[in-house]
Write a protein that holds these residues in place. Structure first.
Motif, mmCIF file in Angstrom:
data_model
loop_
_atom_site.group_PDB
_atom_site.id
_atom_site.type_symbol
_atom_site.label_atom_id
_atom_site.label_comp_id
_atom_site.label_asym_id
_atom_site.label_seq_id
_atom_site.Cartn_x
_atom_site.Cartn_y
_atom_site.Cartn_z
ATOM 1 N N UNK A 227 35.464 31.240 45.812
ATOM 2 C CA UNK A 227 35.127 32.144 44.711
ATOM 3 C C UNK A 227 36.314 33.024 44.332
ATOM 4 N N UNK A 228 37.060 33.507 45.330
ATOM 5 C CA UNK A 228 38.205 34.377 45.050
ATOM 6 C C UNK A 228 39.291 33.622 44.295
ATOM 7 N N UNK A 229 39.549 32.392 44.718
ATOM 8 C CA UNK A 229 40.554 31.589 44.028
ATOM 9 C C UNK A 229 40.119 31.317 42.602
ATOM 10 N N UNK A 230 38.846 30.999 42.419
ATOM 11 C CA UNK A 230 38.329 30.715 41.083
ATOM 12 C C UNK A 230 38.454 31.939 40.175
ATOM 13 N N UNK A 231 38.144 33.118 40.720
ATOM 14 C CA UNK A 231 38.270 34.344 39.931
ATOM 15 C C UNK A 231 39.715 34.584 39.507
ATOM 16 N N UNK A 232 40.659 34.271 40.391
ATOM 17 C CA UNK A 232 42.076 34.421 40.056
ATOM 18 C C UNK A 232 42.489 33.417 38.990
ATOM 19 N N UNK A 233 41.997 32.196 39.103
ATOM 20 C CA UNK A 233 42.352 31.164 38.133
ATOM 21 C C UNK A 233 41.891 31.534 36.725
ATOM 22 N N UNK A 234 40.699 32.086 36.631
ATOM 23 C CA UNK A 234 40.145 32.444 35.326
ATOM 24 C C UNK A 234 40.706 33.784 34.843
ATOM 25 N N UNK A 235 41.182 34.611 35.774
ATOM 26 C CA UNK A 235 41.776 35.892 35.399
ATOM 27 C C UNK A 235 40.801 37.040 35.395
ATOM 28 N N UNK A 236 39.821 37.022 36.309
ATOM 29 C CA UNK A 236 38.864 38.128 36.404
ATOM 30 C C UNK A 236 38.903 38.784 37.782
ATOM 31 N N UNK A 237 39.959 38.519 38.549
ATOM 32 C CA UNK A 237 40.113 39.154 39.854
ATOM 33 C C UNK A 237 40.830 40.491 39.676
ATOM 34 N N UNK A 238 40.270 41.598 40.196
ATOM 35 C CA UNK A 238 40.917 42.906 40.038
ATOM 36 C C UNK A 238 42.058 43.068 41.040
ATOM 37 N N UNK A 239 43.205 43.499 40.533
ATOM 38 C CA UNK A 239 44.362 43.715 41.401
ATOM 39 C C UNK A 239 44.608 45.213 41.571
ATOM 40 N N UNK A 240 44.810 45.668 42.818
ATOM 41 C CA UNK A 240 45.001 47.108 43.047
ATOM 42 C C UNK A 240 46.396 47.574 42.634
ATOM 43 N N UNK A 241 46.504 48.854 42.322
ATOM 44 C CA UNK A 241 47.791 49.510 42.039
ATOM 45 C C UNK A 241 47.824 50.790 42.859
ATOM 46 N N UNK A 242 48.359 50.694 44.073
ATOM 47 C CA UNK A 242 48.378 51.831 44.981
ATOM 48 C C UNK A 242 49.755 51.950 45.618
ATOM 49 N N UNK A 243 50.195 53.180 45.786
ATOM 50 C CA UNK A 243 51.461 53.436 46.454
ATOM 51 C C UNK A 243 51.438 54.863 46.993
ATOM 52 N N UNK A 244 51.524 54.998 48.322
ATOM 53 C CA UNK A 244 51.463 56.327 48.925
ATOM 54 C C UNK A 244 50.132 56.987 48.617
ATOM 55 N N UNK A 245 50.210 58.164 48.000
ATOM 56 C CA UNK A 245 48.978 58.875 47.636
ATOM 57 C C UNK A 245 48.457 58.472 46.259
ATOM 58 N N UNK A 246 49.241 57.666 45.547
ATOM 59 C CA UNK A 246 48.829 57.250 44.203
ATOM 60 C C UNK A 246 47.770 56.159 44.296
ATOM 61 N N UNK A 247 46.665 56.341 43.604
ATOM 62 C CA UNK A 247 45.593 55.353 43.548
ATOM 63 C C UNK A 247 45.332 55.013 42.087
ATOM 64 N N UNK A 248 45.969 53.950 41.624
ATOM 65 C CA UNK A 248 45.804 53.544 40.240
ATOM 66 C C UNK A 248 44.527 52.738 40.022
ATOM 67 N N UNK A 249 44.198 52.530 38.787
ATOM 68 C CA UNK A 249 43.004 51.759 38.444
ATOM 69 C C UNK A 249 43.272 50.269 38.630
ATOM 70 N N UNK A 250 42.343 49.578 39.255
ATOM 71 C CA UNK A 250 42.473 48.134 39.415
ATOM 72 C C UNK A 250 42.301 47.454 38.058
ATOM 73 N N UNK A 251 43.121 46.437 37.812
ATOM 74 C CA UNK A 251 43.062 45.734 36.544
ATOM 75 C C UNK A 251 43.084 44.229 36.773
ATOM 76 N N UNK A 252 42.574 43.488 35.780
ATOM 77 C CA UNK A 252 42.660 42.032 35.822
ATOM 78 C C UNK A 252 43.866 41.616 35.001
ATOM 79 N N UNK A 253 44.422 40.464 35.333
ATOM 80 C CA UNK A 253 45.581 39.987 34.583
ATOM 81 C C UNK A 253 45.736 38.483 34.801
#
Length: 318
Positions: A227-253
């Motif tokens: 399921x995870x691979x399929x979500x990535x293939x279609x482009x609906x898997x959320x990717x995190x954007x975090x660094x140190x104390x920064x917690x960005x919004x997860x986005x699909x791409x």
């Protein structure tokens, strides 16, 4: 093309062959460092593919070029030789990580081979011939729909003779679109495997002929990957954007936009008509999730269920 998917296969020993594809030529980097070039014609491609049969663990890697790689990919899949089509951006970032700034066709072929050795990209899955024919029909319909949209926009401001000609053109395009849609319906009805799989998908309320046909045409991996691979293939898997104390919004791409666009519209309908998915959507909204975030979650849920329906003939919806 699967290169946007981070999840790859279990690494196995392979002889990676890098191919830099252009309109007229294929620059090839063979195992051992030998380099060669052949014309990008059906005859030359077939000779090259035949030469690879002696390499039992051959794994060809090339970049997506917008279509020039298709004859090579088709021939390799037909010959059961592993082929991975990767996004050019991944290879370019790999070159920058190596500190490689020079760029020629021969250098790129060697670079692609090294990329294959280090990254072990997941091989393409050969589509069913009937599904491939369906994809060609859907591409033809999409092209006509684009022309219809453009012509309609011009017609709004046209006058006199130009308006008459545009109206005739529009009528012709709409007639061609209607004919292709009839051909698609006939193809889906007469191909037993496509009809069976489409009917199976439509057991999930919210999945109709358009979504099932799109998945059959563009996602040959359906029922064969996680399921995870399929979500990535279609482009609906959320990717995190975090660094140190920064917690960005997860986005699909990334992903296959032609599938994601159809799936989005199906999810909008399912979030209202499917009681289980509606409850799932409402629960996310009540937790404060934005509407689009909740809809993307519904898209992933639908993909997961469809994947299970195709993978397991014994699986049934409650």
């Amino acid at each position: 093309m699967n290169s946007h998917c981070k999840i790859e296969t279990t690494r196995t020993h392979s002889s990676y062959i890098g191919v830099d594809v252009s309109k007229r030529h294929l620059d090839i980097h063979m195992p051992g460092g030998r380099q060669t070039r052949c014309d990008n014609t059906p005859e030359a491609v077939e000779r090259f593919v035949d030469s690879l049969r002696a390499i039992s663990d051959a794994h060809v890697v090339c970049e997506a070029t917008g279509g020039y790689e298709r004859p090579l990919v088709r021939s390799l899949l037909t010959s059961a030789i592993r082929i991975s089509v990767v996004q050019p951006g991944r290879v370019r970032h790999f070159a920058l990580a190596e500190g490689l700034l020079a760029k020629t066709d021969r250098i790129d072929a060697a670079l692609i081979a090294r990329f294959g050795e280090k990254m072990d990209p997941r091989p393409e899955i050969a589509p069913d011939p009937d599904a491939l024919r369906l994809r060609e029909m859907l591409e033809a319909r999409r092209t006509l729909v684009d022309f219809i949209t453009e012509t309609s926009a011009r017609l709004e401001l046209a006058e006199g003779y130009l308006a008459e000609e545009l109206k005739r053109t529009l009528d012709s395009l709409e007639g061609q679109r209607d004919r292709i849609e009839r051909d698609i319906a006939t193809h889906m009805r007469t191909c037993a495997e496509l009809k069976t799989r489409s009917t199976r998908m439509q057991e999930l309320k919210g999945v109709g002929p358009v979504l099932s046909g799109t998945l059959l045409a563009y996602v040959p991996e359906l029922g064969k990957v996680s399921d995870k691979t399929l979500a990535s293939l279609v482009g609906v898997a959320p990717y995190p954007r975090e660094s140190g104390t920064f917690k960005g919004r997860r986005t699909i791409r990334g992903g296959r936009s032609q599938v994601r666009n159809v799936l989005y519209m199906a999810a909008v309908a399912a979030a209202h008509s499917n009681p289980i998915l509606k409850a799932f959507y409402d629960r996310l909204r009540n937790k404060g999730k934005p509407a689009k975030v909740a809809l993307v979650a519904v898209m992933r849920k639908m993909l997961s269920v469809i994947n299970r329906l195709i993978a397991d003939p014994q699986f049934s919806l409650a």
